[in-house]
Design a protein around this motif. Structure first.
Motif, PDB file in Angstrom:
ATOM      1  N   VAL A  19       1.265  -0.730   0.269  1.00  0.00           N
ATOM      2  CA  VAL A  19      -0.331  -0.283   0.149  1.00  0.00           C
ATOM      3  C   VAL A  19       0.578   0.855  -0.600  1.00  0.00           C
ATOM      4  N   THR A  20       0.504   2.290  -0.379  1.00  0.00           N
ATOM      5  CA  THR A  20       1.032   3.279  -0.771  1.00  0.00           C
ATOM      6  C   THR A  20       0.636   4.241  -0.923  1.00  0.00           C
ATOM      7  N   LEU A  21       0.365   5.364   0.188  1.00  0.00           N
ATOM      8  CA  LEU A  21      -0.289   6.835   0.642  1.00  0.00           C
ATOM      9  C   LEU A  21       0.780   7.216   0.278  1.00  0.00           C
ATOM     10  N   ARG A  22       0.152   8.646  -0.327  1.00  0.00           N
ATOM     11  CA  ARG A  22       0.684  10.033  -0.854  1.00  0.00           C
ATOM     12  C   ARG A  22       0.388  11.208   0.122  1.00  0.00           C
ATOM     13  N   CYS A  23       1.456  11.939   0.457  1.00  0.00           N
ATOM     14  CA  CYS A  23       0.947  13.382   0.453  1.00  0.00           C
ATOM     15  C   CYS A  23       1.620  13.892  -0.578  1.00  0.00           C
ATOM     16  N   HIS A  24       1.033  14.967  -0.798  1.00  0.00           N
ATOM     17  CA  HIS A  24       1.820  16.786  -1.107  1.00  0.00           C
ATOM     18  C   HIS A  24       0.741  18.091  -0.519  1.00  0.00           C
ATOM     19  N   GLN A  25       2.092  18.770  -0.871  1.00  0.00           N
ATOM     20  CA  GLN A  25       1.857  19.810  -0.278  1.00  0.00           C
ATOM     21  C   GLN A  25       2.092  21.217  -1.479  1.00  0.00           C
ATOM     22  N   THR A  26       1.239  22.257  -1.390  1.00  0.00           N
ATOM     23  CA  THR A  26       2.039  23.836  -1.752  1.00  0.00           C
ATOM     24  C   THR A  26       2.346  24.618  -1.590  1.00  0.00           C
ATOM     25  N   GLU A  27       3.145  24.292  -0.446  1.00  0.00           N
ATOM     26  CA  GLU A  27       3.340  25.134   0.254  1.00  0.00           C
ATOM     27  C   GLU A  27       4.652  25.711   0.810  1.00  0.00           C
ATOM     28  N   ASN A  28       6.099  24.900   0.271  1.00  0.00           N
ATOM     29  CA  ASN A  28       7.292  24.833  -0.837  1.00  0.00           C
ATOM     30  C   ASN A  28       8.008  24.064   1.156  1.00  0.00           C
ATOM     31  N   HIS A  29       7.414  23.677   1.962  1.00  0.00           N
ATOM     32  CA  HIS A  29       7.959  23.782   3.289  1.00  0.00           C
ATOM     33  C   HIS A  29       8.853  22.491   3.335  1.00  0.00           C
ATOM     34  N   ARG A  30       9.923  22.808   4.206  1.00  0.00           N
ATOM     35  CA  ARG A  30      10.993  21.903   4.032  1.00  0.00           C
ATOM     36  C   ARG A  30      10.942  20.540   4.775  1.00  0.00           C
ATOM     37  N   TYR A  31      10.645  20.679   5.756  1.00  0.00           N
ATOM     38  CA  TYR A  31      10.106  19.563   6.880  1.00  0.00           C
ATOM     39  C   TYR A  31       8.579  18.651   6.324  1.00  0.00           C
ATOM     40  N   MET A  32       8.328  17.314   6.276  1.00  0.00           N
ATOM     41  CA  MET A  32       7.589  16.495   6.093  1.00  0.00           C
ATOM     42  C   MET A  32       7.254  15.330   7.145  1.00  0.00           C
ATOM     43  N   TYR A  33       6.345  14.953   7.568  1.00  0.00           N
ATOM     44  CA  TYR A  33       6.357  14.094   8.454  1.00  0.00           C
ATOM     45  C   TYR A  33       4.581  13.048   8.356  1.00  0.00           C
ATOM     46  N   TRP A  34       5.324  11.708   8.508  1.00  0.00           N
ATOM     47  CA  TRP A  34       3.987  11.018   8.529  1.00  0.00           C
ATOM     48  C   TRP A  34       3.646  10.027   9.858  1.00  0.00           C
ATOM     49  N   TYR A  35       2.310  10.349   9.881  1.00  0.00           N
ATOM     50  CA  TYR A  35       2.009  10.518  11.788  1.00  0.00           C
ATOM     51  C   TYR A  35       1.120   8.964  11.072  1.00  0.00           C
ATOM     52  N   ARG A  36       0.939   8.109  12.478  1.00  0.00           N
ATOM     53  CA  ARG A  36      -0.127   7.247  12.520  1.00  0.00           C
ATOM     54  C   ARG A  36      -1.507   7.751  13.779  1.00  0.00           C
ATOM     55  N   GLN A  37      -2.392   7.365  14.270  1.00  0.00           N
ATOM     56  CA  GLN A  37      -3.436   8.007  14.919  1.00  0.00           C
ATOM     57  C   GLN A  37      -4.179   6.509  15.682  1.00  0.00           C
ATOM     58  N   ASP A  38      -3.643   5.916  16.701  1.00  0.00           N
ATOM     59  CA  ASP A  38      -4.665   5.080  16.996  1.00  0.00           C
ATOM     60  C   ASP A  38      -4.638   5.399  18.210  1.00  0.00           C
ATOM     61  N   ILE A  46       6.230   8.047  12.793  1.00  0.00           N
ATOM     62  CA  ILE A  46       6.254   6.924  11.941  1.00  0.00           C
ATOM     63  C   ILE A  46       8.135   7.680  10.699  1.00  0.00           C
ATOM     64  N   HIS A  47       7.403   8.188  10.065  1.00  0.00           N
ATOM     65  CA  HIS A  47       9.313   8.675   9.289  1.00  0.00           C
ATOM     66  C   HIS A  47       9.213  10.107   9.302  1.00  0.00           C
ATOM     67  N   VAL A  88      -5.240   5.837  11.415  1.00  0.00           N
ATOM     68  CA  VAL A  88      -5.554   7.146  10.461  1.00  0.00           C
ATOM     69  C   VAL A  88      -4.597   7.612  10.635  1.00  0.00           C
ATOM     70  N   TYR A  89      -3.940   7.844   9.350  1.00  0.00           N
ATOM     71  CA  TYR A  89      -2.440   8.424   9.014  1.00  0.00           C
ATOM     72  C   TYR A  89      -2.874   9.596   8.313  1.00  0.00           C
ATOM     73  N   PHE A  90      -1.648  10.260   9.065  1.00  0.00           N
ATOM     74  CA  PHE A  90      -1.563  11.679   8.825  1.00  0.00           C
ATOM     75  C   PHE A  90      -0.245  12.247   8.220  1.00  0.00           C
ATOM     76  N   CYS A  91      -0.432  12.833   7.736  1.00  0.00           N
ATOM     77  CA  CYS A  91       0.655  14.094   7.697  1.00  0.00           C
ATOM     78  C   CYS A  91       0.758  15.139   7.639  1.00  0.00           C
ATOM     79  N   ALA A  92       1.783  15.398   8.011  1.00  0.00           N
ATOM     80  CA  ALA A  92       2.098  16.920   8.011  1.00  0.00           C
ATOM     81  C   ALA A  92       3.310  17.855   7.929  1.00  0.00           C
ATOM     82  N   ILE A  93       3.666  18.709   7.847  1.00  0.00           N
ATOM     83  CA  ILE A  93       4.864  19.650   7.017  1.00  0.00           C
ATOM     84  C   ILE A  93       5.469  20.982   8.129  1.00  0.00           C
TER      85      ILE A  93
END
Lengths: 115, 108
Positions: A19-38, A46-47, A88-93
Motif C-alpha cells: 500500500v502506498t499513501l501520498r502526501c502532497h503540499q503546495t507550501e514549499n515547506h522543507r520538513y514533512m512527516y508521517w504519523y499514525r493515530q490510534d 512513523i518517518h 488513520v495516517y496523517f501527513c504534516a509539514i
C-alpha cells in the motif's frame, strides 16, 4: 488552510498487499512527516523528511518505508500490510525545525483498514 | 513508551461550566503545543508555550506551561458546544511527542 492533500482518503486492503499513501503540499515547506493515530496512543511519528531524498525514522517505523523525490511529495509505503497497521495516517509539514518553535500543519488524514 | 500523559481521557460537561485538562511528563521539553482535532480532520495548532511558567490566553482558553517545562494545563472558561473536540498536547524537542488526548464533549 495550509495546502496539504492526502490520497487516498480511505482505503481497504488485504493482509500482505503493498500500500502506498501520498502526501502532497503546495507550501514549499522543507520538513514533512508521517504519523499514525490510534485510540489511546495519540499520534505517533512513523518517518519524517528534512529535504528531498533526506529521510529518517520515527518511533514506529517498522514495516514502513518512505520516499521523497520532490519537495512537494512524501510517500509512505507499507510493503506488506498487516492488520496492526489499520489506523488513520496523517501527513504534516513544517517550514523549519520544530525545536525552533515552528508550527506543524496537518493534512486531512487517510483511513486505512487492513483485513 | 508514552512520554506525555493527558488527563482526563474523556470529559463531558454542561455548557457554561469550566474545565481543566492536564498534560504531564517526566521529560523536559523546549516548548509545548496544544492542538484541537475535529472528527475526520487533522489536528490544528491552538498555541505554543515556550517559557517555564508561561501563561497564554486565547479568548476563553488559558494555557500554562509548568515552571520545569515538563507539564502543561489547558483551562476553558464557560465552555461552549463549539469547544467539543479532541485536545492533544505535544512536547517539542527535535520532533513532536504527542499526548494521549482528551476527548471533550460540551452538552448544550
Amino acid at each position: 488552510d495550509a495546502g496539504i492533500t492526502q490520497s487516498p482518503r480511505h482505503k481497504v486492503t488485504e493482509t500482505g498487499t503493498p500500500v502506498t499513501l501520498r502526501c502532497h503540499q503546495t507550501e514549499n515547506h522543507r520538513y514533512m512527516y508521517w504519523y499514525r493515530q490510534d485510540p489511546g496512543h495519540g499520534l505517533r511519528l512513523i518517518h519524517y523528511s528534512y529535504g528531498v531524498k533526506d529521510t529518517d525514522k520515527g518511533e514506529v517505523s517498522d514495516g514502513y518505508s518512505v520516499s521523497r523525490s520532490k519537495t512537494e511529495d512524501f510517500l509512505l509505503t507499507l510493503e506488506s500490510a498487516t492488520s496492526s497497521q489499520t489506523s488513520v495516517y496523517f501527513c504534516a509539514i513544517s517550514e523549519s525545525r520544530l525545536a525552533g518553535g515552528n508550527e506543524q500543519f496537518f493534512g486531512p488524514g487517510t483511513r486505512l483498514t487492513v483485513l | 513508551t508514552q512520554l506525555l500523559e493527558q488527563s482526563p481521557q474523556f470529559l463531558s460537561i454542561q455548557e457554561g461550566e469550566n474545565l481543566t485538562v492536564y498534560c504531564n511528563s517526566s521529560s523536559v521539553f523546549s516548548s509545548l503545543q496544544w492542538y484541537r482535532q475535529e472528527p475526520g480532520e487533522g489536528p490544528v495548532l491552538l498555541v505554543t508555550v515556550v517559557t517555564g511558567g508561561e501563561v497564554k490566553k486565547l479568548k476563553r482558553l488559558t494555557f500554562q506551561f509548568g515552571d520545569a517545562r515538563k507539564d502543561s494545563s489547558l483551562h476553558i472558561t464557560a465552555a461552549q458546544p463549539g469547544d467539543t473536540g479532541l485536545y492533544l498536547c505535544a512536547g517539542v524537542r527535535e520532533k513532536l511527542t504527542f499526548g494521549t488526548g482528551t476527548r471533550l464533549t460540551i452538552i448544550p
